[in-house]
Design a protein around this motif. Structure first.
Motif, short mmCIF file in Angstrom:
data_model
loop_
_atom_site.label_atom_id
_atom_site.label_comp_id
_atom_site.label_asym_id
_atom_site.label_seq_id
_atom_site.Cartn_x
_atom_site.Cartn_y
_atom_site.Cartn_z
N ARG A 91 0.86 -1.19 0.00
CA ARG A 91 0.00 0.00 0.00
C ARG A 91 0.89 1.23 0.00
O ARG A 91 2.00 1.20 0.54
N PRO A 92 0.42 2.33 -0.58
CA PRO A 92 1.19 3.57 -0.48
C PRO A 92 1.36 3.95 0.99
O PRO A 92 0.46 3.76 1.81
N ASP A 152 -1.39 5.88 2.59
CA ASP A 152 -2.58 5.11 2.97
C ASP A 152 -2.41 4.47 4.34
O ASP A 152 -3.35 4.40 5.12
N ALA A 169 4.15 -1.45 3.66
CA ALA A 169 4.98 -0.57 2.83
C ALA A 169 6.43 -0.87 3.15
O ALA A 169 6.77 -1.21 4.29
#
Length: 198
Positions: A82-83, A86, A101
């Protein structure tokens, strides 16, 4: 002579490049070629598995980590990358991890907590040296090493034509290796279409 280890690679690279007078530079050329291989290749021989312990939602990645292939939370639940932005909006404590991440040489999951992740990842190709004269890549594709080393020698010589020719041969050898790897992994695989069908 067949290339089977570090010493035979150096002999053939010297013969192919016409430079057997720079053996003292070969370790540097091998290391440079391996850096390029690690940036491009993602093959079955590079896959490893590790259990990563998390504290406060963070843990250290293995020293040879290049890229995640699969990350499983406790209960074998698949986590997706996920970024980072986020993950920062997710509650910071409690609950099952919702994603991960990669930050430098660490992995971060949210919500924070102590857990173990099962990570399947692509690892750096083990360095080929006089002390460690063999690895899986030279066993499977000695031509990739040979052309990579000849390319590095040509770059050092500032011979653009020789470097270009060696790079073309290296890319062809790497493409062939990639094709063989796909056949190894998916040779008799079936296509499965997910989701509802009409």
């Amino acid at each position: 002579m067949t290339i089977s280890d570090y010493a035979s690679l150096l002999v053939d690279a010297g013969a192919y490049s016409g430079r057997d007078d720079i053996a003292h530079l070969f370790p540097r050329f091998v290391a440079l070629a391996e850096q390029k291989f690690n940036r491009v290749l993602r093959l079955a021989g590079m896959e490893k598995a590790a259990t990563l312990a998390l504290a406060e939602g963070e843990g250290s990645l293995p020293a040879d980590f290049l890229e995640a292939r699969q990350v499983l939370a406790p209960g074998s639940r698949l986590l997706r990358a996920r970024p980072l932005a986020d993950l920062t909006v997710v509650a910071t404590a409690g609950g099952a991890p919702v994603g991960y991440a990669i930050i430098g040489d660490r992995i971060r999951v949210r919500p924070r907590g102590a857990a173990e992740l099962e990570v399947t990842y692509y690892a750096r190709i083990p360095a080929l040296t006089a002390a460690e004269p063999s690895n899986w890549l030279i066993d499977r594709a000695p031509d990739v090493y040979l052309y990579g080393l000849v390319e590095e020698i040509a770059i050092w010589e500032r011979d653009a034509a020789k470097a270009g020719a060696a790079e073309t041969l290296k890319r062809q050898a790497m493409a062939g290796l990639g094709l063989a790897d796909e056949r190894l992994r998916w040779g008799n695989g079936e296509i499965a279409i997910g989701g509802p069908t009409p």
